[in-house]
Every structure is written in C-alpha cells, then in structure tokens.
Design an enzyme around this catalytic site. Structure first.
Site, PDB file in Angstrom:
ATOM      1  N   ASP A 195      13.227  83.773 -62.697  1.00 26.40           N
ATOM      2  CA  ASP A 195      11.903  83.764 -62.042  1.00 26.40           C
ATOM      3  C   ASP A 195      12.105  84.849 -60.809  1.00 26.40           C
ATOM      4  OD1 ASP A 195       9.223  82.693 -62.311  1.00 26.40           O
ATOM      5  OD2 ASP A 195       9.642  82.717 -60.243  1.00 26.40           O
TER       6      ASP A 195
ATOM      7  N   TYR B 159       4.279  86.582 -53.829  1.00 28.44           N
ATOM      8  CA  TYR B 159       3.546  87.514 -54.878  1.00 28.44           C
ATOM      9  C   TYR B 159       2.753  88.843 -54.135  1.00 28.44           C
ATOM     10  CZ  TYR B 159       4.406  84.190 -58.454  1.00 28.44           C
ATOM     11  OH  TYR B 159       4.800  83.319 -59.455  1.00 28.44           O
TER      12      TYR B 159
ATOM     13  N   HIS C 211      11.446  78.881 -69.657  1.00 23.51           N
ATOM     14  CA  HIS C 211      11.337  79.574 -68.546  1.00 23.51           C
ATOM     15  C   HIS C 211      11.895  78.604 -67.322  1.00 23.51           C
ATOM     16  CE1 HIS C 211       9.937  82.195 -65.248  1.00 23.51           C
ATOM     17  NE2 HIS C 211       9.409  80.881 -64.503  1.00 23.51           N
TER      18      HIS C 211
END
Length: 428
Positions: free
Chosen positions: A214, A353, A405
């Site tokens: 990630d 982000y 994940h």
C-alpha cells in the site's frame, strides 16, 4: 491504498534524483533549524476512561441510514455488517488489551524534518540480525504489523533459523497513529522515504532492508530510488509493475491488448474493475480530504469508511462479523479503527492522498535488489512477466495461495516466511 487513476501524471518521478540530493548537509541544516536535534524518546500511550466512554456513547447514538436496496455490497458497506460491527464495538471490544500489547513493545518518538515520528523498535536476541524498516499503508497503522514482530525477531520459535533474524523498525507515517501531523505541505512518499532513511541513520544501522505494501510500497520504492548505500534491498507485497502500454489501455476508452498471458489478463481485469468501481474513497481523499468531517465526528462513519477499502478486503472483514474466521478477527479490525479514532487521524491520514503526485502502479525503475510476494486477493496480482521487467534486480518472486491487501496482518506466518526467503541473498 494510494492509486488515484491509471492516467495520473508521472512527472514527479523525474524529480526523484533531485530529491535524493536533499539528504546531505543541506537537509540536516534545515532539520536542525526545525528543532530536529536527533534525540530519541521512549513513548507509551494510555487512553483516558473518559475518551473510551465517549467513544462508546457515540457508537450507541449512531443514526444509521436505511438499508440498501440491493442484496449485495454493490451500494457499499451493507447495513447488517455495520450494525453488527457497531454492536460488537460498543459492547465487547476492549481497547485496553491492544493498548497493553502496544505498551509492552519498545516504542519511541524522534523529531525529523519538523514532525515527531513514532516508531516501534524491537531488536532480536540473535547475533547478526538484519535490520528491517516496515511501512504500513491506509487504512493501516503500526497495529497492522504487530503480529510479524515476534516471528521476525525470534525466528527459531517460529519455524526459522537464527540466521533468519531481523531487528524490526515499524514507524507511523506522519499524520497517522501516534506520529505528529504535518503543519506544512509536502509530506508525500518521497519526503517520508527521506525521513525513514534519516530514522535508520539515527538508529545506527549501517546496513538494512525495507518492506512495504500500500503506501508502504510507495515509500519503500522511493527509498530504493534514493538508494542510500545502507539499503541492501526491498520487499514489496503490492508492487508497482504496470507497463506503460497497459496503463494506457486501462484509461477510459482504452482497449485491452489481445496478446496478454493468462496471468496478465487476470491482473488487467482486476485493475480495470478497481479503477471503475473501487476508487471512490481515494478520489475524495486526494481531492478534498478536509471535507471528510463526518468520519472525524462519527466513529461508526469512520469504521464504514475504513473497511470499504477494496472489495476483497471488505468481504473478508464482513464475514468475520457474521461469525466466520478468516485471517482477521473482529478485534483486529476494531483495534485499528479505534487507534484512528483516539488519535483523531481520520483526516490527517487522508491528506497523504492529497499530497501524492506519483502514479502508484507505474514502473519506477528501481535499480537495487527487489523481492516481491504476490497475494491472490490483492488489488491486483502482479504477473511475473511484468515484475521481471519492472525490477531488473529481482531476487525473489512468489505467488501465494491465500491472502490479500493486509497480508502481514491476515497471513502472518506466510508473510514472515516470505521475508526470510526474500532477504537471505542480501545478508552477506
């Protein structure tokens, strides 16, 4: 997770070499001006009873929306799932248990580039242990990696040999967990990578490796691009291997190439589905993170936002609230969400982000040794063909039978075995 779209510009990658230059005397002078004296301080955390009482009160007073009008998760987190989560959180979850486990670990803070960085640092009792810095992602935290500490530092008790031992460093990304929240722009994966290199220098490690998935992959690959001589190699479990022609084909109006192998075709379909149906959270956090006031105000709203990361992770999480067992437990999930709540990092974590300008899955031209573990339920299962092209010094590649994940968290035994295998060739 960090990708925003397959067409995000990669111009920032051209600045990576210049970013590496910032690690010299100039950066250290700036660091000293920001009060970064290099001191390392012990750290513990204890939530107050009032904080935990308030959390339970807010959970119980949640105003839920009406039930979805479909019988699947196509409209998002299902009503039955979030209500079961809330009930368990209010009535059964015990933050004090995970708090005690955290405080039993050696935790520290140190100020780097104007921000207090929290990290766990556990040394192996075995001589010659290889230092490793492990970076979490979103919606993860240091809690995501706590399970790997004992098997990595004490391998002889977990199927490994003394020569497999690691010293383990697990930092909290700025804006996440117990780390400070940046008060200026610029804390992107490149800057975090620079901070991690400084952290390992402060800990006195003359040679080490790095691992991430990630956001941890983005940071770890940037460390590899900076390539300090101390960094022997990296391991990633959500690698950046997508070739340019595939990225173009994944854009709106693009056409899937006809000559893909079965593994490449599968990866293309996974990415295509994710870009079309799974990017809502990332788009909002990348564009308007401060708008997400609701998840800073409502713990159940925060939990719903966090568990709806990708469809395969959501399905794994949802089924444990139905009483099934598969990797993660209800307490695992709520330990992590509670950490976000108590530290009020719902929005500060989302800003990463907004800061990021990297095309997440694009090849970064990493030149140092790279190891890759492919878990089938990851956002995409990187094909070996793409991986070999992306990493010219590929030292380990393995496709696992199970896992998604949150591999370190849900498939801890296999994950630790992968790290032992991955780095044997660089131990010297």
């Amino acid at each position: 997770m960090s990708p925003i779209s397959p067409s995000v510009t990669r111009r920032t990658l051209l600045l990576t070499a210049a970013a590496a230059g910032a690690l010299g005397a100039g950066q250290r002078a700036v660091a000293m001006a920001k009060g970064d004296g290099g001191e390392i301080h012990p750290f513990t955390f204890k939530a107050t009873d009032a904080q935990l009482d308030e959390l339970r009160r807010r959970i119980r007073s949640t105003r839920f929306p009406e039930r979805e009008i479909v019988d699947d998760s196509s409209q998002g987190v299902q009503s039955s799932t979030i209500k079961k989560l809330a009930k368990y959180w209010a009535e059964n979850h015990d933050w004090r248990k995970v708090e005690a486990r955290l405080n039993a670990l050696p935790q520290f803070t140190t100020r780097i580039d104007g921000v207090d960085v929290h990290f766990i640092h556990v040394k192996s009792r075995h001589d010659g242990a290889l230092p490793i810095i492990v970076t979490h992602g979103w919606p993860g935290s240091t809690i995501e990696q706590m399970k790997i500490i004992e098997p990595l530092t004490n391998p002889t008790a977990h199927g490994g040999s003394a020569s497999d031992a690691f010293d383990v460093v697990i930092p909290s990304i700025p804006g996440y967990g117990f780390s400070g929240k940046p008060e200026e722009k610029g804390w992107d994966p490149i800057r975090i990578a620079q901070a991690w290199i400084e952290l390992m220098n402060r800990l006195g490690y003359a040679r080490y490796v790095a691992q991430g998935g990630d956001w941890g992959d983005a940071v770890t690959e940037q460390m590899a691009l900076i390539a300090p001589p101390q960094l022997l190699g990296i391991h990633v479990n959500m690698p950046a291997t997508v070739p340019d022609d595939i990225a173009v084909a994944l854009r709106p109006g693009g056409t899937k190439p006809a000559d893909l192998s079965p593994d490449e075709d599968h990866a293309f379909n996974q990415l295509d589905d994710f870009y079309k149906h799974g990017l809502g959270y990332a788009i909002e956090m990348a564009n308007r993170p401060q708008t997400l006031v609701g998840i800073a105000d409502s713990p159940v709203g925060l939990a719903a936002w966090m568990i709806d990361h990708d469809i395969r992770s959501y399905e794994l999480i949802a089924r444990v609230f139905d009483g099934k067992s598969e990797g993660l437990t209800r307490d695992d999930i709520l330990d992590n969400v509670t950490l976000y709540w108590l530290t009020n990092t719902a929005v500060s974590s989302a800003r990463l982000y907004w800061e990021n300008k990297l095309d997440f899955f694009a090849v970064k031209n990493v030149k140092i040794p790279v190891a890759v573990s492919v878990f089938p339920d990851e956002i995409y299962a990187a094909p070996k063909s793409w991986t070999e092209r992306a990493y010219p010094k590929l030292i380990h590649f393995n496709k696992l039978a199970k896992g998604g994940h949150f591999a370190a968290w849900e498939q801890t035994k296999v994950f630790c075995e992968e790290l032992r295998s991955a780095f044997r060739s660089v131990r010297g």
